[in-house]
Write a protein that holds these residues in place. Structure first.
Motif, PDB file in Angstrom:
ATOM      1  N   MET A 274       0.868  -0.917  -0.133  1.00  0.00           N
ATOM      2  CA  MET A 274      -0.331  -0.062   0.364  1.00  0.00           C
ATOM      3  C   MET A 274       1.320   1.326  -0.464  1.00  0.00           C
ATOM      4  O   MET A 274       1.850   1.390   0.752  1.00  0.00           O
ATOM      5  N   HIS A 275       0.613   2.027  -0.978  1.00  0.00           N
ATOM      6  CA  HIS A 275       0.502   3.311  -0.865  1.00  0.00           C
ATOM      7  C   HIS A 275       0.615   4.448  -0.660  1.00  0.00           C
ATOM      8  O   HIS A 275      -0.724   4.350  -0.111  1.00  0.00           O
ATOM      9  N   ALA A 276       0.615   6.020  -0.072  1.00  0.00           N
ATOM     10  CA  ALA A 276      -0.676   7.569   0.165  1.00  0.00           C
ATOM     11  C   ALA A 276      -0.864   7.486  -0.673  1.00  0.00           C
ATOM     12  O   ALA A 276      -0.315   7.448  -2.350  1.00  0.00           O
ATOM     13  N   PRO A 277      -1.736   8.104  -1.017  1.00  0.00           N
ATOM     14  CA  PRO A 277      -2.814   8.334  -2.378  1.00  0.00           C
ATOM     15  C   PRO A 277      -2.010   9.864  -2.879  1.00  0.00           C
ATOM     16  O   PRO A 277      -1.531  10.090  -1.990  1.00  0.00           O
ATOM     17  N   ILE A 278      -1.861   9.750  -4.483  1.00  0.00           N
ATOM     18  CA  ILE A 278      -1.084  10.963  -4.957  1.00  0.00           C
ATOM     19  C   ILE A 278      -2.136  12.087  -4.906  1.00  0.00           C
ATOM     20  O   ILE A 278      -3.290  12.129  -4.933  1.00  0.00           O
ATOM     21  N   LYS A 279      -1.400  13.149  -4.137  1.00  0.00           N
ATOM     22  CA  LYS A 279      -1.945  14.465  -3.754  1.00  0.00           C
ATOM     23  C   LYS A 279      -1.738  15.175  -5.370  1.00  0.00           C
ATOM     24  O   LYS A 279      -1.270  15.346  -5.983  1.00  0.00           O
ATOM     25  N   SER A 280      -3.012  16.154  -5.708  1.00  0.00           N
ATOM     26  CA  SER A 280      -2.981  16.779  -6.964  1.00  0.00           C
ATOM     27  C   SER A 280      -2.835  18.044  -6.452  1.00  0.00           C
ATOM     28  O   SER A 280      -3.573  18.283  -5.914  1.00  0.00           O
ATOM     29  N   LYS A 281      -2.013  19.100  -7.562  1.00  0.00           N
ATOM     30  CA  LYS A 281      -1.583  20.216  -7.263  1.00  0.00           C
ATOM     31  C   LYS A 281      -2.599  20.765  -8.750  1.00  0.00           C
ATOM     32  O   LYS A 281      -2.148  20.395  -9.983  1.00  0.00           O
ATOM     33  N   TYR A 282      -3.656  22.094  -8.217  1.00  0.00           N
ATOM     34  CA  TYR A 282      -4.044  22.993  -9.857  1.00  0.00           C
ATOM     35  C   TYR A 282      -2.700  23.960 -10.045  1.00  0.00           C
ATOM     36  O   TYR A 282      -2.631  24.905  -9.017  1.00  0.00           O
ATOM     37  N   ILE A 283      -2.167  23.730 -11.303  1.00  0.00           N
ATOM     38  CA  ILE A 283      -2.218  25.203 -11.664  1.00  0.00           C
ATOM     39  C   ILE A 283      -2.604  26.085 -12.551  1.00  0.00           C
ATOM     40  O   ILE A 283      -3.692  25.620 -13.545  1.00  0.00           O
ATOM     41  N   ARG A 284      -2.413  26.925 -12.215  1.00  0.00           N
ATOM     42  CA  ARG A 284      -3.092  28.286 -12.536  1.00  0.00           C
ATOM     43  C   ARG A 284      -2.132  28.912 -14.044  1.00  0.00           C
ATOM     44  O   ARG A 284      -1.308  29.027 -13.975  1.00  0.00           O
ATOM     45  N   ALA A 285      -3.200  29.431 -14.793  1.00  0.00           N
ATOM     46  CA  ALA A 285      -2.505  29.637 -15.940  1.00  0.00           C
ATOM     47  C   ALA A 285      -1.894  31.512 -15.641  1.00  0.00           C
ATOM     48  O   ALA A 285      -3.132  32.145 -15.386  1.00  0.00           O
TER      49      ALA A 285
ATOM     50  N   TYR B 217      -1.000  41.102 -16.346  1.00  0.00           N
ATOM     51  CA  TYR B 217      -1.134  41.995 -15.010  1.00  0.00           C
ATOM     52  C   TYR B 217      -0.732  41.186 -13.719  1.00  0.00           C
ATOM     53  O   TYR B 217      -0.311  41.702 -12.778  1.00  0.00           O
ATOM     54  N   MET B 218      -1.029  39.963 -14.226  1.00  0.00           N
ATOM     55  CA  MET B 218      -0.644  38.900 -13.150  1.00  0.00           C
ATOM     56  C   MET B 218       1.088  38.515 -12.750  1.00  0.00           C
ATOM     57  O   MET B 218       1.571  38.059 -13.696  1.00  0.00           O
ATOM     58  N   GLN B 219       1.335  38.990 -11.472  1.00  0.00           N
ATOM     59  CA  GLN B 219       2.794  38.732 -11.885  1.00  0.00           C
ATOM     60  C   GLN B 219       2.669  38.184 -10.803  1.00  0.00           C
ATOM     61  O   GLN B 219       1.952  37.253  -9.691  1.00  0.00           O
ATOM     62  N   LYS B 220       4.150  37.265 -10.444  1.00  0.00           N
ATOM     63  CA  LYS B 220       4.261  35.989  -9.128  1.00  0.00           C
ATOM     64  C   LYS B 220       3.944  36.565  -8.554  1.00  0.00           C
ATOM     65  O   LYS B 220       3.253  35.689  -7.138  1.00  0.00           O
ATOM     66  N   SER B 221       4.122  37.777  -7.440  1.00  0.00           N
ATOM     67  CA  SER B 221       4.180  38.452  -6.848  1.00  0.00           C
ATOM     68  C   SER B 221       2.839  38.584  -5.631  1.00  0.00           C
ATOM     69  O   SER B 221       2.070  37.947  -4.997  1.00  0.00           O
ATOM     70  N   LEU B 222       1.748  38.494  -6.949  1.00  0.00           N
ATOM     71  CA  LEU B 222       0.160  38.189  -6.732  1.00  0.00           C
ATOM     72  C   LEU B 222      -0.403  37.578  -6.258  1.00  0.00           C
ATOM     73  O   LEU B 222      -1.190  37.207  -5.651  1.00  0.00           O
ATOM     74  N   ARG B 223      -0.096  36.372  -8.159  1.00  0.00           N
ATOM     75  CA  ARG B 223      -0.658  35.017  -7.806  1.00  0.00           C
ATOM     76  C   ARG B 223      -0.208  34.612  -5.895  1.00  0.00           C
ATOM     77  O   ARG B 223      -1.098  33.614  -5.597  1.00  0.00           O
TER      78      ARG B 223
END
Length: 72
Positions: free
Chosen positions: A1-12, A17-23
């Motif tokens: 058995m293993h732990a379930p794989i977590k999924s992470k949503y990546i937004r475009a 005007y969307m900068q890394k600091s705002l994200r």
């Protein structure tokens, strides 16, 4: 058995005007909102409100900069 794989949503980064600091600020705001809703703690709610206002200010500044740069 293993732990379930977590999924992470990546937004475009669709908006110019969307900068890394705002994200990053928006992601922190979301985490604080979730924590405040779970704990119902006044201190957690105050942290969320402070971050929410910071995100709004950062968003307005980013948009103003983009408007200025596109008008040149």
């Amino acid at each position: 058995m293993h732990a379930p794989i977590k999924s992470k949503y990546i937004r475009a980064n669709d908006k110019p005007y969307m900068q890394k600091s705002l994200r990053k600020a928006i992601m922190m705001r979301s985490r604080l909102k979730n924590k405040a809703n779970i704990t119902k703690n006044v201190a957690d709610m105050d942290k969320f409100k402070k971050q929410r206002n910071y995100c709004a200010k950062l968003s307005h500044v980013s948009r103003d900069i983009m408007r200025f740069l596109t008008q040149m």
